[in-house]
Design an enzyme around this catalytic site. Structure first.
Site, PDB file in Angstrom:
ATOM      1  N   HIS A  46      -3.112  -4.729   1.546  1.00 46.78           N
ATOM      2  CA  HIS A  46      -2.580  -5.186   2.778  1.00 46.78           C
ATOM      3  C   HIS A  46      -2.784  -6.688   3.273  1.00 46.78           C
ATOM      4  O   HIS A  46      -3.499  -6.969   3.839  1.00 46.78           O
ATOM      5  CB  HIS A  46      -3.461  -4.475   4.064  1.00 46.78           C
ATOM      6  CG  HIS A  46      -3.154  -2.922   4.093  1.00 46.78           C
ATOM      7  ND1 HIS A  46      -2.351  -2.199   4.905  1.00 46.78           N
ATOM      8  CD2 HIS A  46      -3.675  -1.902   3.366  1.00 46.78           C
ATOM      9  CE1 HIS A  46      -2.298  -1.040   4.759  1.00 46.78           C
ATOM     10  NE2 HIS A  46      -2.986  -0.822   3.997  1.00 46.78           N
ATOM     11  N   GLU A  72      -0.847  -8.260   5.292  1.00 48.29           N
ATOM     12  CA  GLU A  72      -0.850  -8.503   6.724  1.00 48.29           C
ATOM     13  C   GLU A  72      -2.067  -8.346   7.579  1.00 48.29           C
ATOM     14  O   GLU A  72      -2.246  -8.546   8.579  1.00 48.29           O
ATOM     15  CB  GLU A  72       0.142  -7.536   7.352  1.00 48.29           C
ATOM     16  CG  GLU A  72      -0.185  -6.026   7.536  1.00 48.29           C
ATOM     17  CD  GLU A  72      -0.499  -5.109   6.390  1.00 48.29           C
ATOM     18  OE1 GLU A  72      -0.348  -5.505   5.220  1.00 48.29           O
ATOM     19  OE2 GLU A  72      -0.892  -3.891   6.512  1.00 48.29           O
ATOM     20  N   CYS A  98       0.863  -1.196   0.027  1.00 52.25           N
ATOM     21  CA  CYS A  98      -0.017   0.005   0.024  1.00 52.25           C
ATOM     22  C   CYS A  98       0.933   1.282   0.034  1.00 52.25           C
ATOM     23  O   CYS A  98       1.701   1.573  -1.053  1.00 52.25           O
ATOM     24  CB  CYS A  98      -1.022  -0.027   0.926  1.00 52.25           C
ATOM     25  SG  CYS A  98      -2.481   0.958   0.924  1.00 52.25           S
TER      26      CYS A  98
HETATM   27  N1  GLN Z   1      -3.725   6.360   0.832  1.00 54.03           N
HETATM   28  C1  GLN Z   1      -2.424   6.139   1.888  1.00 54.03           C
HETATM   29  C2  GLN Z   1      -1.332   6.933   0.935  1.00 54.03           C
HETATM   30  O1  GLN Z   1      -1.344   7.472   0.038  1.00 54.03           O
HETATM   31  C3  GLN Z   1      -1.886   4.691   1.556  1.00 54.03           C
HETATM   32  C4  GLN Z   1      -2.879   3.969   2.472  1.00 54.03           C
HETATM   33  C5  GLN Z   1      -2.639   2.514   3.080  1.00 54.03           C
HETATM   34  O2  GLN Z   1      -1.251   2.455   3.095  1.00 54.03           O
HETATM   35  N2  GLN Z   1      -3.489   1.994   3.353  1.00 54.03           N
HETATM   36  O3  GLN Z   1      -0.181   6.955   1.367  1.00 54.03           O
END
Ligand code: GLN
Length: 200
Positions: free
Chosen positions: A177, A179, A84
């Site tokens: 994610h 995890e 992410c």
């Molecule tokens: N929206 C977040 C970002 O731009 C990422 C979200 C996340 O890691 N769950 O960093």
């Protein structure tokens, strides 16, 4: 059972969902530890850059003096998995995050790419490299991959074709994610990348 003594994994712990990754490695019987300073990577064989807020994480990396040395380490072949926000950190720089990304993977990502309506969702994702059974992927204000460079392999796409998982050599980037689900196959896949790099 004694821990796997071959590999030890670091999890970048400046901000975000790092504890959940440590818990996954624990369940896989692999030692892992929090990393906030370059020295803490000594003796470790791979690094996870977790989800969180890429703007904050990029600034903290800069403030902790991590950005340039980490970039160099990863470019030298050190295995890394970004999830992410961690995927954003691995990608080419993007205009709106205020501090440099690591810019090590030849991908461009679209931050918060799924928009407000579906800003979080879970979907069963087909990821052939980890086996036939679909993976329960949790997306939280997730980025997607909008440009894939040469030498980057797409590992998974949503049903509409959007690329959400990719690998380039020693680097693994996931929009979601892993995890946060009980399925440990992606952590295990990363551990195999790490074990292969240790053998070499
Ligand atoms: N929206 C977040 C970002 O731009 C990422 C979200 C996340 O890691 N769950 O960093």
């Amino acid at each position: 059972m004694p821990k796997d003594s071959v590999v030890k994994i670091g999890v970048l712990a400046l901000q975000g969902a790092f504890e959940e990754h440590l818990s996954c490695f624990n369940r896989l019987n692999v030692e892992s530890s929090e990393v906030r300073l370059m020295e803490e990577l000594d003796g470790l064989n791979g690094l996870v850059i977790p989800g969180g807020e890429s703007t904050t994480m990029a600034r903290l990396m800069r403030d902790y003096g991590l950005t340039a040395p980490l970039r160099k380490l990863i470019k030298s072949g050190f295995p890394v998995m970004g999830t992410c926000a961690g995927m954003i950190i691995l990608s080419h720089k993007i205009a709106d995050i205020g501090a440099s990304t690591l810019d090590v993977m030849d991908i461009n990502v679209h931050r918060n790419g799924f928009g407000r309506q579906i800003d979080s969702f879970e979907t069963m994702l087909s990821i052939p490299v980890i086996g036939k059974a679909p993976f329960p992927a949790v997306f939280i204000r997730a980025p997607f991959i909008e440009r894939i460079g040469h030498g980057v392999e797409v590992l998974a796409r949503l049903s509409d074709g959007t690329a959400v998982a990719s690998r380039q050599g020693n680097m693994l980037a996931l929009s979601f994610h892993p995890e946060l689900s009980d399925d440990l196959r992606l952590h295990d896949y990363f551990l195999n990348m790490v074990r292969n790099s240790v053998k070499r």
